[in-house]
Design a protein around this motif. Structure first.
Motif, short mmCIF file in Angstrom:
data_model
loop_
_atom_site.label_atom_id
_atom_site.label_comp_id
_atom_site.label_asym_id
_atom_site.label_seq_id
_atom_site.Cartn_x
_atom_site.Cartn_y
_atom_site.Cartn_z
N PRO A 20 42.56 21.37 36.79
CA PRO A 20 42.83 20.09 37.45
C PRO A 20 42.32 18.93 36.60
N PRO A 21 43.12 17.85 36.44
CA PRO A 21 42.67 16.73 35.62
C PRO A 21 41.45 16.04 36.20
N THR A 22 40.56 15.65 35.33
CA THR A 22 39.35 14.95 35.76
C THR A 22 39.24 13.64 35.00
N CYS A 23 38.46 12.74 35.56
CA CYS A 23 38.25 11.42 34.96
C CYS A 23 37.56 11.58 33.60
N TRP A 24 38.05 10.86 32.59
CA TRP A 24 37.48 10.97 31.25
C TRP A 24 36.08 10.38 31.18
N VAL A 25 35.74 9.53 32.12
CA VAL A 25 34.43 8.88 32.06
C VAL A 25 33.40 9.63 32.89
N CYS A 26 33.73 9.92 34.18
CA CYS A 26 32.69 10.46 35.07
C CYS A 26 32.93 11.91 35.45
N GLY A 27 34.10 12.45 35.12
CA GLY A 27 34.36 13.85 35.42
C GLY A 27 34.85 14.11 36.84
N ALA A 28 34.99 13.06 37.68
CA ALA A 28 35.50 13.26 39.04
C ALA A 28 36.97 13.66 38.98
N PRO A 29 37.46 14.34 40.03
CA PRO A 29 38.88 14.70 40.04
C PRO A 29 39.75 13.44 39.95
N ALA A 30 40.78 13.50 39.11
CA ALA A 30 41.66 12.35 38.91
C ALA A 30 43.10 12.86 38.90
N PRO A 31 43.75 12.88 40.04
CA PRO A 31 45.11 13.43 40.09
C PRO A 31 46.03 12.77 39.08
N ALA A 32 46.68 13.56 38.25
CA ALA A 32 47.50 13.02 37.17
C ALA A 32 48.62 12.13 37.71
N SER A 33 49.09 12.43 38.94
CA SER A 33 50.23 11.70 39.46
C SER A 33 49.91 10.23 39.72
N VAL A 34 48.66 9.93 40.08
CA VAL A 34 48.36 8.55 40.45
C VAL A 34 47.31 7.90 39.55
#
Ligand SMILES: [Zn+2]
Ligand SMILES: [Zn+2]
Length: 236
Positions: A20-34
């Protein structure tokens, strides 16, 4: 036999289900779609520069010394965000991991921030990384951003016009001559530029402007009549 997945053979949509994609800065989940490369919280806290920054040095305000770019060889400079907080973490992630999606986000923001005349007639020239660093990392943040800006602004990319010399390897065990060379910034032009030559230097961060100045000097020596500097982040 160990189970292996060759990432290059897995379609990106399948890969995003596996990892699952994660935020490049903090590592939180970051859905690729939005979300793109940053999570919503990090996007909200990007330190955008205000309108009306100095057209010469891209700072929102000058200190007691006046405009630091007054004696530098570029004619104009623009940046998108202040080099602090989420923005400095994003630059670190770009430098260390070379995120193509991160570079795409930064390049889109750089392109969207420009007045139409800023890149008029300009070839896009990335600030050259030291070859040692490029070899170690396998990519070059300025080159990634320059390619994004060139594509989005429909300007020609001149990716190898400048070359950086000087030794930037490990200091331990280096000779005195090597240590002295390490501290020197030498930018070379690889070929002359036919007039009327206009160049837009692209880099991730504008700090003191010394590197942009060295690049602009090399471009002017090669016949450039106008040199502008475009960076994603500006150190305040
Ligand atoms: Zn985040
Ligand atoms: Zn200024």
């Amino acid at each position: 036999m160990p189970w292996r997945v060759s990432v290059g053979l897995v379609p990106s949509r399948v890969l995003s289900l596996l990892v699952p994609p994660t935020c490049w800065v903090c590592g939180a989940p970051a859905p690729a779609s939005v979300a793109g490369p940053l999570c919503a919280a990090c996007r909200r806290t990007l330190p955008w520069l205000p309108a009306g920054c100095c057209p010469r040095c891209a700072l929102p305000a000058h200190g007691r010394g006046g405009c630091p770019a007054a004696r530098q060889a570029f004619d104009a400079a623009r940046s998108v965000v202040a080099y602090e907080g989420v923005a400095s973490a994003a630059v670190r992630a770009l430098k260390d991991r070379g995120g193509v999606r991160l570079a795409a986000m930064m390049g889109a923001q750089m392109a969207a921030s420009l007045p139409p005349e800023f890149l008029r007639g300009a070839r896009i020239v990335p600030v050259p990384a030291h070859p040692f660093r490029r070899r170690v990392r396998g990519f070059d943040a300025a080159a990634l951003l320059a390619a994004e800006v060139a594509a989005r602004c429909d300007r020609p990319l001149d990716a190898d016009l400048l070359r950086r010399r000087g030794w930037r390897g490990r200091q331990r065990g280096a000779s005195r001559a090597e240590r002295l060379a390490a501290g020197r910034l030498v930018i070379e032009l690889r070929r002359p530029i036919p007039p009327p030559a206009v160049a837009a230097l692209v880099d991730d961060v504008h700090t003191t402007g010394a590197t942009l100045h060295a690049c602009a000097m090399a471009l002017r020596t090669g016949g450039c009549e106008r040199v502008v500097a475009l960076t994603w982040a500006r150190a305040l």
